[in-house]
Scaffold this active site. Structure first.
Site, short mmCIF file in Angstrom:
data_model
loop_
_atom_site.label_atom_id
_atom_site.label_comp_id
_atom_site.label_asym_id
_atom_site.label_seq_id
_atom_site.Cartn_x
_atom_site.Cartn_y
_atom_site.Cartn_z
N ASP A 103 0.80 -1.22 0.00
CA ASP A 103 0.00 0.00 0.00
C ASP A 103 0.83 1.27 0.00
OD1 ASP A 103 -1.92 1.93 0.35
OD2 ASP A 103 -2.22 1.50 2.47
N GLY A 105 -0.38 4.05 -0.02
CA GLY A 105 -1.20 5.09 0.59
C GLY A 105 -1.16 5.14 2.11
N GLY A 146 -11.73 3.72 7.09
CA GLY A 146 -13.15 3.85 6.80
C GLY A 146 -13.91 2.57 7.05
N ASP A 295 -2.00 5.71 -4.91
CA ASP A 295 -2.23 4.72 -3.88
C ASP A 295 -2.53 3.32 -4.41
OD1 ASP A 295 -2.90 3.36 -1.64
OD2 ASP A 295 -4.72 4.48 -1.21
N THR A 299 -8.63 0.62 -4.37
CA THR A 299 -9.12 -0.05 -5.57
C THR A 299 -9.53 0.94 -6.65
OG1 THR A 299 -10.01 -1.71 -4.07
CG2 THR A 299 -10.73 -1.82 -6.36
#
Ligand SMILES: *[C@@H]1O[C@H](CO)[C@@H](O)[C@H](O)[C@H]1NC(C)=O
Ligand SMILES: *[C@@H]1O[C@H](CO)[C@@H](O)[C@H](O)[C@H]1NC(C)=O
Ligand SMILES: *[C@@H]1O[C@H](CO)[C@@H](O)[C@H](O)[C@H]1NC(C)=O
Length: 471
Positions: A103, A105, A146, A295, A299
């Site tokens: 990742d 991000g 999230g 990122d 997705t």
């Protein structure tokens, strides 16, 4: 052909992207074998490598900073029709391998704990007591995304990936993980963004390697495969590769176009300078309203609602979703959508297959661009895999920048190719290693790290993590 991507999965993934792995590497003691010869017999070329070997040998012996430089590659797995991409790392002594989402991000490494109380069913977990080199830092760790959260404690241990090793990588061992955050066989996440956004505050694995001089070139490069439009897609497919210390020129053609990372080093943040849909351009403001975090752990592509709406104005029959589809747009699946993004001057097109995030009825599709109102200090745009599958992407440490290049035919040949084997977790040999604690990236000791106020960065990390991350 559209894959029947379950919506729960789709949403879970679009909200759980921002994840990145950390670097850990150690220098190995190997040095170049030298032939015995009189110095006079050396050619100029040989003289160069002789001098370099001498220096490396001495600096190794006396603990200097110069170490053997190297390169390495990890193959990745494409999970659930392009929803996420993971690779394997190894932790501990003796080393045990784990699959982790790679990742760019986020900036923390964490894996599920063998004492995990919730959320770790059917995934491999790390037993800290089985590693003789594990060091319990007795510090708690907590991260909220999230789609959930994970918490546990910090420790350090030897971490290996792509032939690199960091001897004292700080990472989290999580014993409480929200339901659905880990999809078997994935045991955790490797954050590949900069230290300033690490919840653990630890130097990320990749950054320890890059700043420690373990890489030939200070770059990581990704090639991500596309299987979402393959009707035969399996839950696990060949995902492409990530290389460390070099770019693999069999995977791209032409030049790599670099754009500087904007602001202080946090996310891989670059300014988006262009956006088109069906050949029409959506005009973007300049400055931070158009900053995009690149990122690999997300997705889809999120952006400010105002500009996302303008994309869909160009698509016949598109309309804003509601209820479960709030924040998304729905359009007729039989419409081929051409779109592109630009960073620094050059336009990079997104295939019509990637414009489709999923099919929600016989004729309706969800678009890959969704509303992301991060507000405040979080990046305005999060550019995830829907875009990254279309380019070879390069994350350069120094000067901090993100580069894109056209995928080669070889790279494109992996898309939808069910014959390429799904890589399994491996523990390769180590070509170069560093010690995280001896590195410049460790902040206070040298001015090399981030200079932004910690409060602002913390808010930024939490803001985006709260929208997109998951532990
Ligand atoms: C670290 O030690 C503490 C006690 O000091 C213990 O509660 C915790 O479970 C240990 N963490 C790990 C990851 O072993
Ligand atoms: C998937 O999409 C790519 C790019 O748009 C295209 O070249 C390929 O033919 C598609 N494959 C299938 C099975 O539809
Ligand atoms: C470069 O990519 C090609 C194609 O995937 C692969 O066969 C080769 O092993 C890669 N090179 C390295 C050094 O990883």
């Amino acid at each position: 052909m559209l894959s029947p991507l379950p919506l729960s999965l789709l949403f879970a993934l679009s909200t759980s992207a921002f994840v990145i792995p950390k670097p850990d590497a150690q220098a190995n003691g190997a040095h170049l074998p030298l032939k015995r010869r009189s110095p006079k017999a050396r050619s100029f070329e040989e003289m160069g490598s002789w001098a370099r070997a001498q220096r490396e040998h001495l600096s190794m012996k006396y603990g200097g900073k110069s170490r053997k430089r190297s390169t390495g590659t990890n193959l990745m797995v494409n999970q659930n029709a392009d929803s996420s991409y993971y690779g394997s790392i190894a932790i501990g002594t003796p080393p045990v391998s784990f699959d982790v989402i790679l990742d760019t991000g986020s900036a923390d490494l964490w894996v599920a704990d063998s004492n995990c109380r919730t959320g770790c069913d059917n995934v491999a977990t790390f037993d800290t007591s089985s590693s003789s080199s594990f060091d319990n830092k007795s510090t708690s760790f907590d991260i909220t995304y999230g789609s959930g959260q994970a918490s546990g404690g910090l420790g350090s241990d030897v971490v290996q990936m792509a032939g690199f090793s960091v001897s004292d990588q700080v990472f989290a061992v999580c014993d409480q993980v929200s339901d659905g955050l880990l999809t078997s066989p994935v045991s955790g996440l490797l954050g590949l963004a900069f230290q300033s956004i690490a919840s653990s505050k630890a130097t990320p694995f990749w950054e320890a390697l890059a700043s420690g001089g373990a890489w030939d070139e200070s770059v990581m490069a990704f090639q991500l495969t596309r299987f979402s439009n393959d009707s035969q897609v399996q839950s696990l497919e060949y995902g492409g590769s990530v290389s460390m210390g070099f770019t693999n020129d069999t995977l791209y053609t032409g030049d790599i176009e670099y754009t500087d990372v904007v602001g202080s080093q946090s996310y891989w943040l670059v300014e988006m300078t262009g956006l088109t849909a069906q050949g029409n351009s959506v005009s973007l403001p300049s400055g931070s309203d158009s900053y995009a975090a690149i990122d690999t752990g997300t997705t889809l592509i999120g952006g400010p609602s105002e500009y996302v709406a303008k994309i869909y104005e160009n698509i016949d029959g598109a309309s804003a979703g509601s209820g479960d589809y709030e924040g998304y747009y729905i359009f007729p699946c039989n419409t081929d959508v051409t779109s592109s993004l630009a960073f620094g001057g050059k336009d990079w097109s997104i295939s019509s297959a990637d414009f489709i995030a999923g099919q929600i009825s016989r004729s309706e599709c969800l678009g890959a661009f969704f509303d992301l109102d991060t507000g405040g200090s979080a990046p305005a745009w999060i550019v995830g895999d829907s875009f990254l599958k279309n380019v070879y992407s390069v994350f350069r440490y120094d000067p901090a920048s993100v580069g894109f290049a056209q995928l080669s035919d070889t790279a494109l040949g992996y898309n939808g190719d069910d014959d390429t084997p799904v890589p399994s977790a491996t523990i390769g040999s180590v070509a170069a290693q560093v010690s995280a604690t001896s590195l410049g990236g460790q902040s206070d000791t040298n001015g090399a790290s981030v200079s932004s106020p910690a409060g602002l960065l913390a808010a930024l990390a939490v803001g985006v993590a709260a929208l997109l991350g998951s532990c």
